[in-house]
Design an enzyme around this catalytic site. Sequence first.
Site, PDB file in Angstrom:
ATOM      1  N   ASP A   6       5.565  -3.582  30.691  1.00  0.00           N
ATOM      2  CA  ASP A   6       4.422  -4.380  31.148  1.00  0.00           C
ATOM      3  C   ASP A   6       4.239  -5.556  30.174  1.00  0.00           C
ATOM      4  OD1 ASP A   6       2.021  -5.458  31.889  1.00  0.00           O
ATOM      5  OD2 ASP A   6       0.883  -3.575  31.786  1.00  0.00           O
ATOM      6  N   GLU A  27      13.929 -12.986   2.439  1.00  0.00           N
ATOM      7  CA  GLU A  27      14.641 -11.719   2.581  1.00  0.00           C
ATOM      8  C   GLU A  27      15.828 -11.911   3.523  1.00  0.00           C
ATOM      9  OE1 GLU A  27      12.486  -8.667   5.043  1.00  0.00           O
ATOM     10  OE2 GLU A  27      10.774  -9.952   4.574  1.00  0.00           O
ATOM     11  N   CYS A  70       8.215  -9.556   2.681  1.00  0.00           N
ATOM     12  CA  CYS A  70       7.355 -10.697   3.047  1.00  0.00           C
ATOM     13  C   CYS A  70       6.474 -11.160   1.893  1.00  0.00           C
ATOM     14  CB  CYS A  70       6.472 -10.343   4.236  1.00  0.00           C
ATOM     15  SG  CYS A  70       7.416  -9.949   5.697  1.00  0.00           S
ATOM     16  N   THR A  96       8.703  -8.922  18.118  1.00  0.00           N
ATOM     17  CA  THR A  96       8.053  -9.572  16.968  1.00  0.00           C
ATOM     18  C   THR A  96       9.041 -10.439  16.179  1.00  0.00           C
ATOM     19  OG1 THR A  96       8.454  -7.810  15.330  1.00  0.00           O
ATOM     20  CG2 THR A  96       6.528  -7.535  16.743  1.00  0.00           C
ATOM     21  N   SER A 116       4.355   1.404   9.112  1.00  0.00           N
ATOM     22  CA  SER A 116       4.247   0.099   8.427  1.00  0.00           C
ATOM     23  C   SER A 116       2.851  -0.498   8.629  1.00  0.00           C
ATOM     24  CB  SER A 116       5.340  -0.873   8.899  1.00  0.00           C
ATOM     25  OG  SER A 116       5.077  -1.383  10.179  1.00  0.00           O
ATOM     26  N   HIS A 155      -1.100 -12.215   6.209  1.00  0.00           N
ATOM     27  CA  HIS A 155       0.305 -12.091   6.621  1.00  0.00           C
ATOM     28  C   HIS A 155       0.261 -11.576   8.062  1.00  0.00           C
ATOM     29  CE1 HIS A 155       4.391 -10.893   7.061  1.00  0.00           C
ATOM     30  NE2 HIS A 155       4.069  -9.608   7.137  1.00  0.00           N
ATOM     31  N   LYS A 163      -6.297  -6.217  13.514  1.00  0.00           N
ATOM     32  CA  LYS A 163      -6.455  -4.916  12.855  1.00  0.00           C
ATOM     33  C   LYS A 163      -6.903  -5.118  11.402  1.00  0.00           C
ATOM     34  CE  LYS A 163      -2.793  -2.625  15.576  1.00  0.00           C
ATOM     35  NZ  LYS A 163      -3.562  -1.642  16.344  1.00  0.00           N
ATOM     36  N   ASN A 216       7.293 -13.295  13.979  1.00  0.00           N
ATOM     37  CA  ASN A 216       7.203 -12.978  12.556  1.00  0.00           C
ATOM     38  C   ASN A 216       8.175 -13.868  11.790  1.00  0.00           C
ATOM     39  OD1 ASN A 216       6.756 -11.853  10.054  1.00  0.00           O
ATOM     40  ND2 ASN A 216       7.334  -9.757  10.625  1.00  0.00           N
ATOM     41  N   SER A 243       6.622  -5.372   2.858  1.00  0.00           N
ATOM     42  CA  SER A 243       6.982  -3.964   3.018  1.00  0.00           C
ATOM     43  C   SER A 243       7.715  -3.461   1.783  1.00  0.00           C
ATOM     44  CB  SER A 243       7.863  -3.791   4.256  1.00  0.00           C
ATOM     45  OG  SER A 243       7.066  -3.843   5.407  1.00  0.00           O
TER      46      SER A 243
HETATM   47  P1  HMG Z   1       5.329  -0.015  19.871  1.00  0.00           P
HETATM   48  O1  HMG Z   1       5.236   1.290  19.196  1.00  0.00           O
HETATM   49  O2  HMG Z   1       6.363  -0.162  20.925  1.00  0.00           O
HETATM   50  O3  HMG Z   1       3.948  -0.428  20.513  1.00  0.00           O
HETATM   51  O4  HMG Z   1       5.588  -1.146  18.813  1.00  0.00           O
HETATM   52  P2  HMG Z   1       2.608   0.428  20.714  1.00  0.00           P
HETATM   53  O5  HMG Z   1       2.862   1.548  21.637  1.00  0.00           O
HETATM   54  O6  HMG Z   1       1.973   0.708  19.378  1.00  0.00           O
HETATM   55  O7  HMG Z   1       1.747  -0.668  21.471  1.00  0.00           O
HETATM   56  C1  HMG Z   1       1.397  -1.847  20.817  1.00  0.00           C
HETATM   57  C2  HMG Z   1      -0.018  -2.233  21.263  1.00  0.00           C
HETATM   58  O8  HMG Z   1       0.043  -2.584  22.646  1.00  0.00           O
HETATM   59  C3  HMG Z   1      -1.023  -1.094  21.153  1.00  0.00           C
HETATM   60  O9  HMG Z   1      -2.251  -1.698  20.793  1.00  0.00           O
HETATM   61  C4  HMG Z   1      -1.119  -0.574  22.596  1.00  0.00           C
HETATM   62  O10 HMG Z   1      -2.355   0.045  22.895  1.00  0.00           O
HETATM   63  C5  HMG Z   1      -0.954  -1.871  23.359  1.00  0.00           C
HETATM   64  P3  HMG Z   1      -3.154  -1.035  19.624  1.00  0.00           P
HETATM   65  O11 HMG Z   1      -3.503   0.296  20.094  1.00  0.00           O
HETATM   66  O12 HMG Z   1      -2.251  -0.992  18.380  1.00  0.00           O
HETATM   67  O13 HMG Z   1      -4.281  -1.985  19.462  1.00  0.00           O
HETATM   68  N1  HMG Z   1      -0.478  -1.707  24.738  1.00  0.00           N
HETATM   69  C6  HMG Z   1      -0.906  -2.490  25.751  1.00  0.00           C
HETATM   70  N2  HMG Z   1      -1.808  -3.481  25.804  1.00  0.00           N
HETATM   71  C7  HMG Z   1      -2.018  -4.104  27.016  1.00  0.00           C
HETATM   72  N3  HMG Z   1      -1.363  -3.737  28.152  1.00  0.00           N
HETATM   73  C8  HMG Z   1      -0.452  -2.749  28.132  1.00  0.00           C
HETATM   74  C9  HMG Z   1      -0.189  -2.075  26.898  1.00  0.00           C
HETATM   75  N4  HMG Z   1       0.628  -1.064  26.530  1.00  0.00           N
HETATM   76  C10 HMG Z   1       0.448  -0.853  25.207  1.00  0.00           C
HETATM   77  N5  HMG Z   1       0.194  -2.405  29.254  1.00  0.00           N
HETATM   78  C11 HMG Z   1       5.134  -1.960  16.579  1.00  0.00           C
HETATM   79  C12 HMG Z   1       4.592  -1.765  17.993  1.00  0.00           C
HETATM   80  C13 HMG Z   1       4.195  -2.862  15.799  1.00  0.00           C
HETATM   81  C14 HMG Z   1       5.254  -0.612  15.895  1.00  0.00           C
HETATM   82  C15 HMG Z   1       6.540  -2.624  16.682  1.00  0.00           C
HETATM   83  O14 HMG Z   1       6.433  -3.878  17.274  1.00  0.00           O
HETATM   84  C16 HMG Z   1       7.254  -2.745  15.360  1.00  0.00           C
HETATM   85  O15 HMG Z   1       7.890  -1.818  14.873  1.00  0.00           O
HETATM   86  N6  HMG Z   1       7.184  -3.969  14.744  1.00  0.00           N
HETATM   87  C17 HMG Z   1       7.852  -4.258  13.462  1.00  0.00           C
HETATM   88  C18 HMG Z   1       7.058  -3.727  12.277  1.00  0.00           C
HETATM   89  C19 HMG Z   1       5.827  -4.549  11.972  1.00  0.00           C
HETATM   90  O16 HMG Z   1       5.692  -5.673  12.392  1.00  0.00           O
HETATM   91  N7  HMG Z   1       4.929  -3.986  11.144  1.00  0.00           N
HETATM   92  C20 HMG Z   1       3.729  -4.698  10.746  1.00  0.00           C
HETATM   93  C21 HMG Z   1       3.156  -4.208   9.422  1.00  0.00           C
HETATM   94  S1  HMG Z   1       4.420  -4.220   8.137  1.00  0.00           S
HETATM   95  C22 HMG Z   1       4.633  -5.916   7.801  1.00  0.00           C
HETATM   96  O17 HMG Z   1       3.880  -6.731   8.222  1.00  0.00           O
HETATM   97  C23 HMG Z   1       5.842  -6.290   6.982  1.00  0.00           C
HETATM   98  C24 HMG Z   1       6.933  -6.992   7.768  1.00  0.00           C
HETATM   99  O18 HMG Z   1       6.524  -8.312   8.065  1.00  0.00           O
HETATM  100  C25 HMG Z   1       8.257  -6.982   6.997  1.00  0.00           C
HETATM  101  C26 HMG Z   1       8.287  -7.483   5.557  1.00  0.00           C
HETATM  102  O19 HMG Z   1       7.413  -7.266   4.751  1.00  0.00           O
HETATM  103  O20 HMG Z   1       9.342  -8.038   5.216  1.00  0.00           O
HETATM  104  C27 HMG Z   1       7.226  -6.310   9.103  1.00  0.00           C
END
Ligand code: HMG
Length: 425
Positions: free
Chosen positions: A39, A91, A123, A166, A216, A248, A257, A296, A328
């Site tokens: 979706d 990175e 990051c 992302t 994360s 970030h 969040k 990102n 991270s």
């Molecule tokens: P996921 O597990 O597929 O998604 O991946 P989900 O099931 O958690 O859903 C995401 C959101 O969409 C949720 O919202 C759902 O409810 C919503 P929330 O509950 O969190 O508010 N949702 C919907 N909304 C509207 N209509 C719908 C629908 N279905 C679901 N139909 C995840 C999400 C972030 C885990 C994934 O994208 C990921 O692994 N991303 C990479 C890691 C990341 O970005 N982490 C961030 C923190 S760590 C960081 O920032 C460091 C980093 O930049 C690296 C560095 O430091 O070098 C990553």
Amino acid sequence: MTNTRSLHTIPTVGIDAVSIFVPHHYFSIEELAHIRNVDAEKFTVGLGCSKMAILGPTEDPVTMAAGAARGLIDRTGIDPREVGMLIVGTESAVDESKPIAVYVHEMLGLSPRCRVMDLKNACYAGTAALRAAMAWAASPAAAGRKALVITTDVAYYDLASPGEPTQGAAAVALLVTANPQLLVIDTQAEAVYTREVMDFWRPTYRNSALVDGHFSLECYLESLRACYQMHKEMTGLSLADFRHVVFHTPFPKMAHKAHHRLFELEGGRLALGMSEEDSFHWKVEPTLGAARELGNVYAASLFAALISLLEDGKLQAGQQIALFSYGSGSSSEFFTGRFGPAIAAWNGNTGFSDQLTRRRRISYEEYLFYRAAYEQRNRDGYFVEDQPTEESPYLFLGIKNHRRQYAFLPPGRAADASTGVLGEP
Ligand code: HMG
């Protein structure tokens, strides 16, 4: 005996100018959702993403870094020989030994009397680089010279993995000086937090990152809480004191969040005298443009968010903002700054929006092709013939005899003049 330390007054220090480089292609997040049979609102509302910036075959982290810095040099008119330090926070290393910074040093025509290095810390690398550059710029050793901090990164995950929507790429250059005109950064409080976690990492044998996604998010929010409370204890400042908070932003929902966490820590609506929606709208929403348009951009993310805020164009000298950097692994920092007298010249005028309008949307087939090219790019033998232009002054041509090859137009060089070449044996 005179204390010589007390004779040396510490100048204000921070960011004097900024510039962003935006890759020339993007892929639509809605189209990705359609292809992945998800979706679309999960990606566009649930994560808040809109587009992901994709590198073309002649772009890499080095050309992005040089492109961002060139924008800064062209705009400020600084003499490249005034730069005494260049730190690249990234990175997305292109070599296990040779830093991106030394390629960029040559491409920009910087003085040989310039300390260069790359700094890695996920990051957080950009903020670590900024802090190191600030310490140098404020020291007598700088003797009025300037530091250049460049953050350049490609966020790259496996196909069809949760991280895929992302992804992104960009570079941001910061001119770091004493008595900065754009953003004076507070150097008194040090609210940093380090904790070893396996939330996101990229082993040296992989192009794409590995991530424990939901963990994360928890690590990010826990680090935010720790840094924010530490900062508050040291300064007495809290959410209500900041005109804006720049986070970030790996994807826009993360900033929601993060703001929610701070809002709760401060006791919510009753304590803060405004609704959470209003607080978010005023303090955070104007910082989200880059995360929506680019995805990102890892070490560049915090500074791309700052550029989004400048591009939003409603800032005034003296306004105080807070910034939260998370890398991270993990390292994080909460710090503050005040806009300086030059802010009026930056409002709506960073060059970011112009670069967005020059991008081309690519098809899914091209997306796959560019991914394949990205993976090839770190292999010997990949090579393309091309000439730099004013539009694309820095080109990555490939790897020959294990040497990366670049063609470029140094700053100030007309398009018809001879080009610089790097990497030829
Ligand atoms: P996921 O597990 O597929 O998604 O991946 P989900 O099931 O958690 O859903 C995401 C959101 O969409 C949720 O919202 C759902 O409810 C919503 P929330 O509950 O969190 O508010 N949702 C919907 N909304 C509207 N209509 C719908 C629908 N279905 C679901 N139909 C995840 C999400 C972030 C885990 C994934 O994208 C990921 O692994 N991303 C990479 C890691 C990341 O970005 N982490 C961030 C923190 S760590 C960081 O920032 C460091 C980093 O930049 C690296 C560095 O430091 O070098 C990553």
